[in-house]
Scaffold this motif. Sequence first.
Motif, PDB file in Angstrom:
ATOM      1  N   LEU A   1      50.739   5.181 -13.978  1.00 15.45           N
ATOM      2  CA  LEU A   1      49.770   4.831 -12.931  1.00 15.45           C
ATOM      3  C   LEU A   1      48.762   5.954 -12.757  1.00 15.45           C
ATOM      4  N   ARG A   2      47.495   5.562 -12.617  1.00 11.77           N
ATOM      5  CA  ARG A   2      46.414   6.491 -12.289  1.00 11.77           C
ATOM      6  C   ARG A   2      46.078   6.285 -10.817  1.00 11.77           C
ATOM      7  N   SER A   3      46.139   7.347 -10.034  1.00 15.91           N
ATOM      8  CA  SER A   3      45.865   7.267  -8.601  1.00 15.91           C
ATOM      9  C   SER A   3      44.559   7.984  -8.278  1.00 15.91           C
ATOM     10  N   VAL A   4      43.670   7.300  -7.563  1.00 12.71           N
ATOM     11  CA  VAL A   4      42.396   7.878  -7.132  1.00 12.71           C
ATOM     12  C   VAL A   4      42.428   7.928  -5.607  1.00 12.71           C
ATOM     13  N   LEU A   5      42.307   9.139  -5.047  1.00 10.95           N
ATOM     14  CA  LEU A   5      42.637   9.321  -3.639  1.00 10.95           C
ATOM     15  C   LEU A   5      41.614  10.179  -2.907  1.00 10.95           C
ATOM     16  N   ARG A   6      41.374   9.807  -1.652  1.00  7.00           N
ATOM     17  CA  ARG A   6      40.537  10.608  -0.773  1.00  7.00           C
ATOM     18  C   ARG A   6      41.375  11.022   0.435  1.00  7.00           C
ATOM     19  N   ALA A   7      41.310  12.296   0.789  1.00  6.11           N
ATOM     20  CA  ALA A   7      42.095  12.809   1.918  1.00  6.11           C
ATOM     21  C   ALA A   7      41.674  12.141   3.223  1.00  6.11           C
TER      22      ALA A   7
ATOM     23  N   GLN B   1      51.751   7.509   3.864  1.00  2.00           N
ATOM     24  CA  GLN B   1      51.102   6.226   4.145  1.00  2.00           C
ATOM     25  C   GLN B   1      51.705   5.091   3.339  1.00  2.00           C
ATOM     26  N   VAL B   2      52.515   5.447   2.321  1.00  2.00           N
ATOM     27  CA  VAL B   2      53.178   4.437   1.511  1.00  2.00           C
ATOM     28  C   VAL B   2      54.489   5.025   0.995  1.00  2.00           C
ATOM     29  N   ALA B   3      55.513   4.187   0.888  1.00  2.00           N
ATOM     30  CA  ALA B   3      56.798   4.585   0.302  1.00  2.00           C
ATOM     31  C   ALA B   3      56.995   3.789  -0.972  1.00  2.00           C
ATOM     32  N   ILE B   4      57.358   4.475  -2.046  1.00  2.00           N
ATOM     33  CA  ILE B   4      57.575   3.824  -3.335  1.00  2.00           C
ATOM     34  C   ILE B   4      59.064   3.888  -3.646  1.00  2.00           C
ATOM     35  N   GLY B   5      59.690   2.717  -3.711  1.00  2.00           N
ATOM     36  CA  GLY B   5      61.129   2.636  -3.915  1.00  2.00           C
ATOM     37  C   GLY B   5      61.500   2.252  -5.322  1.00  2.00           C
ATOM     38  N   PRO B   6      62.793   2.013  -5.581  1.00  2.00           N
ATOM     39  CA  PRO B   6      63.245   1.590  -6.916  1.00  2.00           C
ATOM     40  C   PRO B   6      62.477   0.372  -7.402  1.00  2.00           C
ATOM     41  N   GLY B   7      62.189   0.368  -8.702  1.00  2.00           N
ATOM     42  CA  GLY B   7      61.390  -0.714  -9.256  1.00  2.00           C
ATOM     43  C   GLY B   7      59.925  -0.609  -8.921  1.00  2.00           C
ATOM     44  N   GLN B   8      59.517   0.566  -8.392  1.00  2.00           N
ATOM     45  CA  GLN B   8      58.131   0.829  -8.002  1.00  2.00           C
ATOM     46  C   GLN B   8      57.643  -0.154  -6.936  1.00  2.00           C
TER      47      GLN B   8
ATOM     48  N   LEU C   1      53.156   2.344   5.018  1.00  2.00           N
ATOM     49  CA  LEU C   1      53.670   3.033   6.205  1.00  2.00           C
ATOM     50  C   LEU C   1      52.566   3.376   7.193  1.00  2.00           C
ATOM     51  N   GLY C   2      51.327   3.288   6.765  1.00  2.00           N
ATOM     52  CA  GLY C   2      50.217   3.650   7.641  1.00  2.00           C
ATOM     53  C   GLY C   2      48.902   3.454   6.925  1.00  2.00           C
ATOM     54  N   SER C   3      47.826   3.915   7.517  1.00  2.00           N
ATOM     55  CA  SER C   3      46.506   3.785   6.911  1.00  2.00           C
ATOM     56  C   SER C   3      45.989   5.175   6.525  1.00  2.00           C
ATOM     57  N   PRO C   4      45.029   5.269   5.586  1.00  2.00           N
ATOM     58  CA  PRO C   4      44.409   4.151   4.890  1.00  2.00           C
ATOM     59  C   PRO C   4      45.347   3.532   3.855  1.00  2.00           C
ATOM     60  N   ALA C   5      45.216   2.229   3.658  1.00  2.00           N
ATOM     61  CA  ALA C   5      46.097   1.503   2.754  1.00  2.00           C
ATOM     62  C   ALA C   5      45.728   1.783   1.300  1.00  2.00           C
ATOM     63  N   MET C   6      46.757   1.747   0.435  1.00  2.00           N
ATOM     64  CA  MET C   6      46.545   1.859  -1.000  1.00  2.00           C
ATOM     65  C   MET C   6      46.305   0.465  -1.570  1.00  2.00           C
TER      66      MET C   6
ATOM     67  N   THR D   1      42.741  -1.496 -14.071  1.00  2.00           N
ATOM     68  CA  THR D   1      43.877  -1.438 -14.981  1.00  2.00           C
ATOM     69  C   THR D   1      44.696  -0.168 -14.764  1.00  2.00           C
ATOM     70  N   ARG D   2      45.962  -0.351 -14.391  1.00  2.00           N
ATOM     71  CA  ARG D   2      46.912   0.740 -14.161  1.00  2.00           C
ATOM     72  C   ARG D   2      46.383   1.792 -13.180  1.00  2.00           C
ATOM     73  N   SER D   3      45.555   1.374 -12.242  1.00  2.00           N
ATOM     74  CA  SER D   3      44.978   2.306 -11.271  1.00  2.00           C
ATOM     75  C   SER D   3      45.141   1.766  -9.856  1.00  2.00           C
ATOM     76  N   TRP D   4      45.323   2.692  -8.932  1.00  2.00           N
ATOM     77  CA  TRP D   4      45.339   2.321  -7.523  1.00  2.00           C
ATOM     78  C   TRP D   4      44.932   3.529  -6.708  1.00  2.00           C
ATOM     79  N   GLY D   5      44.798   3.349  -5.398  1.00  2.00           N
ATOM     80  CA  GLY D   5      44.439   4.452  -4.531  1.00  2.00           C
ATOM     81  C   GLY D   5      43.828   3.949  -3.241  1.00  2.00           C
ATOM     82  N   ASN D   6      43.214   4.859  -2.504  1.00  2.00           N
ATOM     83  CA  ASN D   6      42.591   4.466  -1.239  1.00  2.00           C
ATOM     84  C   ASN D   6      41.067   4.561  -1.273  1.00  2.00           C
TER      85      ASN D   6
END
Length: 309
Positions: free
Chosen positions: A19-25, A84-91, A96-101, A106-111
Amino acid sequence: MDAVAALLNGPRASGAFLLRSVLRAPWSMRIADRAPLTVLAVLRGSAWVLLADGRSEQLGTGAVALLRGPEPYTVADDPGTAPQVAIGPGQVCTPLGSPAMAGLGTRSWGNDPDGETVLVTGTYTAPGAVGERLVRALPPLVVVPPDDGAGAVTGLLATEMGRDAPGQEAVLDRLLDVTLVSALRSWAARPGAGAPGWYLAHGDPVVGPALRLVHERPAEPWTVGSLADAVGVSRATLARRFTELVGEPPMSYLTGWRIALAADLLADPALTVSGIARRVGYASPFALSTAFKRVTGVSPATHRRSVSA
């Protein structure tokens, strides 16, 4: 194959989670997926890794971290940012809060698609019995600084993650493997890193060749004497030096290596226990079963059922 390559061959990615994560504080992710081994690379910006025992370390641009599971950890822009997010087994992701992911391609996520921090995460879900020998030798967190051998590979991995061409999964698995091996070599080469004895011993003129023989020819009826003859030293010299550098006697190490190989081979339903026994140096299925149960606590049949479940 040298002694190090034989053990590094254990954790071979196959359909690994990438996974590629693109994030802003502000951002923070609680990872509780119980994965045995995770590779985390910071392509841009920075990130904090906070372990369950309270330890924390900041990673700058270009740094690569190896995280040994299954204990949970947090990756955040700042130690004070609440997850803001919990990643459990099986991804499986739980907000858990904002900002939401959210998915960003393709294979990317973030806020935020224009976020200042870009991370690449690769997770090994099942390193196998041979790979577990390597994983067990690692501390909970290994950090390889920028420009210490893994930067070029992680950049290529990130580029390939945005593609969806035929055979892409195999390409990504192999690039993740190269990233892992590059990071491991950089870490183990540092003075005082605490690398395992088998790694440090690979360059020894006596123990290195002995390890290579054990890894390449496990089916041979090795004894301390025959190994010593093959290496060109006395039995006493090999036994003393091997135990001193590796941390266990030659025959104990050989048994552990054979059983680890057998455990991985048992995952293939096409192989018979008799055939596996011959491949790893046991004269009969009974001999393998006895040794396997002594080392692992379960029979080969029980282990096979557990890995195929």
